[in-house]
Design a protein around this motif. Structure first.
Motif, PDB file in Angstrom:
ATOM      1  N   SER A 157     -10.141   0.027   8.368  1.00 13.85           N
ATOM      2  CA  SER A 157      -9.786   1.307   7.756  1.00 13.85           C
ATOM      3  C   SER A 157      -8.294   1.400   7.468  1.00 13.85           C
ATOM      4  CB  SER A 157     -10.200   2.458   8.676  1.00 13.85           C
ATOM      5  OG  SER A 157     -11.599   2.484   8.837  1.00 13.85           O
ATOM      6  N   ALA A 158      -7.474   0.907   8.397  1.00 12.51           N
ATOM      7  CA  ALA A 158      -6.030   0.959   8.186  1.00 12.51           C
ATOM      8  C   ALA A 158      -5.633   0.144   6.964  1.00 12.51           C
ATOM      9  CB  ALA A 158      -5.307   0.441   9.427  1.00 12.51           C
ATOM     10  N   GLY A 159      -6.437  -0.864   6.622  1.00 14.32           N
ATOM     11  CA  GLY A 159      -6.123  -1.700   5.459  1.00 14.32           C
ATOM     12  C   GLY A 159      -6.059  -0.914   4.167  1.00 14.32           C
ATOM     13  N   PHE A 160      -6.850   0.146   4.039  1.00 13.15           N
ATOM     14  CA  PHE A 160      -6.808   0.975   2.828  1.00 13.15           C
ATOM     15  C   PHE A 160      -5.418   1.574   2.634  1.00 13.15           C
ATOM     16  CE2 PHE A 160     -11.476   1.115   3.207  1.00 13.15           C
ATOM     17  CZ  PHE A 160     -11.836   0.980   1.886  1.00 13.15           C
ATOM     18  N   ALA A 161      -4.917   2.246   3.677  1.00 13.01           N
ATOM     19  CA  ALA A 161      -3.622   2.908   3.562  1.00 13.01           C
ATOM     20  C   ALA A 161      -2.475   1.899   3.539  1.00 13.01           C
ATOM     21  CB  ALA A 161      -3.446   3.891   4.722  1.00 13.01           C
ATOM     22  N   LEU A 162      -2.553   0.868   4.376  1.00  6.21           N
ATOM     23  CA  LEU A 162      -1.488  -0.125   4.407  1.00  6.21           C
ATOM     24  C   LEU A 162      -1.427  -0.906   3.098  1.00  6.21           C
ATOM     25  CD1 LEU A 162      -1.825  -1.475   8.061  1.00  6.21           C
ATOM     26  CD2 LEU A 162      -0.127   0.108   7.150  1.00  6.21           C
ATOM     27  N   GLY A 163      -2.574  -1.059   2.437  1.00  6.76           N
ATOM     28  CA  GLY A 163      -2.578  -1.731   1.143  1.00  6.76           C
ATOM     29  C   GLY A 163      -1.728  -1.007   0.123  1.00  6.76           C
ATOM     30  N   VAL A 164      -1.743   0.338   0.180  1.00  2.81           N
ATOM     31  CA  VAL A 164      -0.913   1.121  -0.727  1.00  2.81           C
ATOM     32  C   VAL A 164       0.566   0.866  -0.445  1.00  2.81           C
ATOM     33  CG1 VAL A 164      -0.350   3.445  -1.503  1.00  2.81           C
ATOM     34  CG2 VAL A 164      -2.707   2.878  -0.919  1.00  2.81           C
ATOM     35  N   VAL A 165       0.924   0.806   0.844  1.00  2.70           N
ATOM     36  CA  VAL A 165       2.311   0.554   1.222  1.00  2.70           C
ATOM     37  C   VAL A 165       2.751  -0.833   0.754  1.00  2.70           C
ATOM     38  CG1 VAL A 165       3.930   0.374   3.153  1.00  2.70           C
ATOM     39  CG2 VAL A 165       2.066   2.035   3.245  1.00  2.70           C
ATOM     40  N   ILE A 166       1.965  -1.847   1.119  1.00  3.61           N
ATOM     41  CA  ILE A 166       2.319  -3.228   0.779  1.00  3.61           C
ATOM     42  C   ILE A 166       2.317  -3.424  -0.729  1.00  3.61           C
ATOM     43  CG2 ILE A 166       1.614  -5.640   1.038  1.00  3.61           C
ATOM     44  CD1 ILE A 166       0.431  -4.818   3.776  1.00  3.61           C
ATOM     45  N   GLY A 167       1.341  -2.804  -1.414  1.00  2.00           N
ATOM     46  CA  GLY A 167       1.283  -2.919  -2.861  1.00  2.00           C
ATOM     47  C   GLY A 167       2.513  -2.341  -3.532  1.00  2.00           C
ATOM     48  N   GLY A 168       2.960  -1.179  -3.042  1.00  2.00           N
ATOM     49  CA  GLY A 168       4.158  -0.572  -3.611  1.00  2.00           C
ATOM     50  C   GLY A 168       5.393  -1.419  -3.384  1.00  2.00           C
ATOM     51  N   LEU A 169       5.546  -1.952  -2.173  1.00  2.00           N
ATOM     52  CA  LEU A 169       6.713  -2.777  -1.856  1.00  2.00           C
ATOM     53  C   LEU A 169       6.722  -4.070  -2.669  1.00  2.00           C
ATOM     54  CD1 LEU A 169       6.832  -2.323   2.031  1.00  2.00           C
ATOM     55  CD2 LEU A 169       8.331  -1.272   0.333  1.00  2.00           C
ATOM     56  N   LEU A 170       5.560  -4.732  -2.760  1.00  2.00           N
ATOM     57  CA  LEU A 170       5.497  -5.997  -3.489  1.00  2.00           C
ATOM     58  C   LEU A 170       5.701  -5.780  -4.992  1.00  2.00           C
ATOM     59  CD1 LEU A 170       2.545  -7.884  -1.721  1.00  2.00           C
ATOM     60  CD2 LEU A 170       4.977  -8.456  -1.644  1.00  2.00           C
ATOM     61  N   THR A 171       5.061  -4.749  -5.536  1.00  2.00           N
ATOM     62  CA  THR A 171       5.152  -4.514  -6.984  1.00  2.00           C
ATOM     63  C   THR A 171       6.586  -4.196  -7.393  1.00  2.00           C
ATOM     64  OG1 THR A 171       2.866  -3.709  -7.033  1.00  2.00           O
ATOM     65  CG2 THR A 171       4.275  -3.129  -8.891  1.00  2.00           C
ATOM     66  N   GLU A 172       7.245  -3.338  -6.625  1.00  2.00           N
ATOM     67  CA  GLU A 172       8.602  -2.963  -6.982  1.00  2.00           C
ATOM     68  C   GLU A 172       9.621  -4.044  -6.622  1.00  2.00           C
ATOM     69  OE1 GLU A 172       9.794   0.853  -5.598  1.00  2.00           O
ATOM     70  OE2 GLU A 172       8.062   1.899  -6.457  1.00  2.00           O
ATOM     71  N   GLY A 173       9.321  -4.849  -5.584  1.00  2.00           N
ATOM     72  CA  GLY A 173      10.286  -5.842  -5.136  1.00  2.00           C
ATOM     73  C   GLY A 173      10.125  -7.215  -5.754  1.00  2.00           C
ATOM     74  N   ALA A 174       8.896  -7.732  -5.780  1.00  2.00           N
ATOM     75  CA  ALA A 174       8.662  -9.110  -6.230  1.00  2.00           C
ATOM     76  C   ALA A 174       7.841  -9.197  -7.513  1.00  2.00           C
ATOM     77  CB  ALA A 174       7.955  -9.899  -5.118  1.00  2.00           C
ATOM     78  N   GLY A 175       7.193  -8.106  -7.932  1.00  2.00           N
ATOM     79  CA  GLY A 175       6.361  -8.139  -9.131  1.00  2.00           C
ATOM     80  C   GLY A 175       4.890  -8.075  -8.783  1.00  2.00           C
ATOM     81  N   TRP A 176       4.085  -7.631  -9.751  1.00  2.00           N
ATOM     82  CA  TRP A 176       2.671  -7.391  -9.488  1.00  2.00           C
ATOM     83  C   TRP A 176       1.906  -8.651  -9.111  1.00  2.00           C
ATOM     84  CZ3 TRP A 176      -1.230  -9.912 -11.954  1.00  2.00           C
ATOM     85  CH2 TRP A 176      -0.947 -10.518 -13.182  1.00  2.00           C
TER      86      TRP A 176
END
Length: 475
Positions: A157-176
């Motif tokens: 369940s935590a993966g749903f919310a943490l995915g949003v965090v990690i996705g935002g950091l990776l997309t803005e920092g390293a690219g999609w």
């Protein structure tokens, strides 16, 4: 109904292997799959800009994954029962890892969508096999099974919310592309761990045959159901395409039941529903899947489209909810396993409903501490209690040789519930937004739609609480 019994389960783990290591690998595999469902959502705008995706192609980045994931769930679970956990889990990891690499390297929509479809097949294997692995490894100890499944479900369940965090950091920092590439090293690590930790299945002169007609009916029915649900957001529930897909899905499910009743080796042995609480537990899983997926979707879109949060800020704002989902499950595991938490799911439903109703009052200028933190903590704690109870019911008392089937049913219910919940509440939010008077600006219309969807989700949570009363005392 004629059924061929499965052979007695062979030893699964290598001698002297620490149990915690197997549970950790199963939890990591499940976490990777669940995180992938939300991490890609955050990266969609960047994908669209880089690959020049049309609006339809952008939607299919999500739908291609959901169709293959939901369609292959029962088949993946049964394959593990028949052919062994180790080879099936390794095959799923290989597909998921290879598809993640291909998706990250995609130069256009065709390759990206194909990679997402293959990812969904691998994810179906990982979602069912990881839960089955935990159940099979702890079948000798009721309390150990409850604790391990609680940890598995908490990280899931935590993966749903943490995915949003990690996705935002990776997309803005390293690219999609890194939201896809991040799965590759984890997949390779898990493949090495599974290959060295699990025993290969013994050679068998005869084993029950795979129910091919039932598998085809199940896959097509599930895929059409998910397709009809996901297309309802864009086309509306009265669209001929949506109604036709749902009607065909219903017909295929009726055919599937008829096939299973006559099969000598059914994909789903219907007598398993005679286990206490299993039917009600899976119904609760359906509702919980809808609540969890819809809550994360509604909170994420409301914060970004109405409150003006960026992808990174939205992910961080949702982090406490994900942590609460995990913490509550770990906190109440012992009580659930001991059978002293009969009313836990009802209290969880009430807490989640209160949090969702609070979000139904979200202001346009939402401040994190005053307007977001409190209700999301309530939603996280309430859903954590509910899912802990449902997971316990659908797995307790299940014979080890039926672990794959029980896992497949539970994961299928949750996956289909997620697709149904997101489509239904997104359609409701859009309809309410479009129905606003002409003088209301776009932000005000979106906010009104979000409010209506949050209140509807609160009602669904209360309904889940009523269903939980049918679970009876924990086994």
């Amino acid at each position: 109904m004629r059924t061929a019994a499965l052979p007695a389960p062979a030893p699964l783990l290598r001698p002297d292997l620490p149990l915690w290591l197997v549970i950790a690998m199963a939890c990591l595999a499940s976490f990777m799959v669940v995180m992938d469902g939300s991490i890609v959502n955050v990266a969609l705008p960047a994908m669209q800009r880089d690959l020049q995706l049309s609006h339809e192609a952008q939607q299919w980045v999500i739908d291609a994954y959901l169709l293959s994931f939901g369609g292959c769930m029962l088949l993946a679970a049964r394959a593990g029962d028949l052919y062994g956990r180790r080879p099936v889990l390794l095959a799923g990891l290989f597909l998921f890892t290879l598809a993640s690499l291909a998706g990250g390297l995609a130069s256009g929509a065709t390759l990206l969508l194909a990679a997402r479809a293959v990812q969904g097949i691998g994810a179906a294997v990982l979602a069912t096999s990881s839960m089955t692995l935990v159940m099979a490894a702890t079948h000798h100890d009721k309390q150990a099974r409850a604790s391990a499944l609680s940890l598995w479900a908490a990280l899931n369940s935590a993966g749903f919310a943490l995915g949003v965090v990690i996705g935002g950091l990776l997309t803005e920092g390293a690219g999609w592309r890194w939201v896809m590439f991040v799965n590759v090293p984890v997949g390779l690590l898990l493949m090495a761990g599974i290959a060295s930790s699990l025993l290969a299945p013994p050679a068998q002169t005869a084993r029950p045959r795979l129910d091919a007609p039932g598998a085809v009916a199940s896959m097509l029915g599930s895929a059409l159901l998910v397709y009809g649900i996901t297309q309802s957001t864009a086309l509306g529930w009265n669209s001929p395409v949506v109604l036709g897909a749902l009607a065909l899905a219903l017909g295929l499910f009726l055919l599937f039941i008829a096939i299973e009743r006559r099969s000598a080796s059914p994909l789903v042995r219907l007598s398993i529903f005679q286990l206490p609480g299993l039917a009600a537990g899976n119904l609760l899983m359906l509702g919980l899947g809808a609540l969890l997926a819809a809550s994360i979707y509604l909170i994420s879109t409301s914060l970004q489209q109405v409150a003006g949060y960026g992808a990174r800020e939205t992910g961080l704002a949702m982090l406490p909810m994900g942590l609460m989902l995990a913490a509550v499950r770990l906190l109440f595991t012992k009580a659930m396993g001991a059978g002293t938490a009969r009313h836990l799911p009802l209290w969880g439903a009430l807490l989640a409903a209160a949090g969702l109703a609070w979000l139904g009052l979200l202001p346009a200028r939402a401040a994190f501490v005053q307007d977001v933190l409190g209700p999301t903590l309530l939603v996280g704690s309430g859903l954590g209690m509910l899912i802990l109870a449902a997971t316990h019911v659908v797995t307790s008392g299940v014979p080890v040789q039926d672990a794959g089937l029980a896992s497949g049913l539970a994961n299928t219910a949750r996956q289909l519930g997620g697709a149904l919940g997101m489509a239904t509440l997104a359609t409701l939010a859009a309809a309410v937004a479009h129905a606003q008077p002409a003088g209301i600006d776009a932000q005000g219309a979106l906010l009104a739609g979000s409010h209506a969807a949050f209140f509807a989700a609160a009602g669904l949570s209360l309904l889940c609480g009523l269903v939980s009363l049918r679970l009876g005392p924990p086994a």
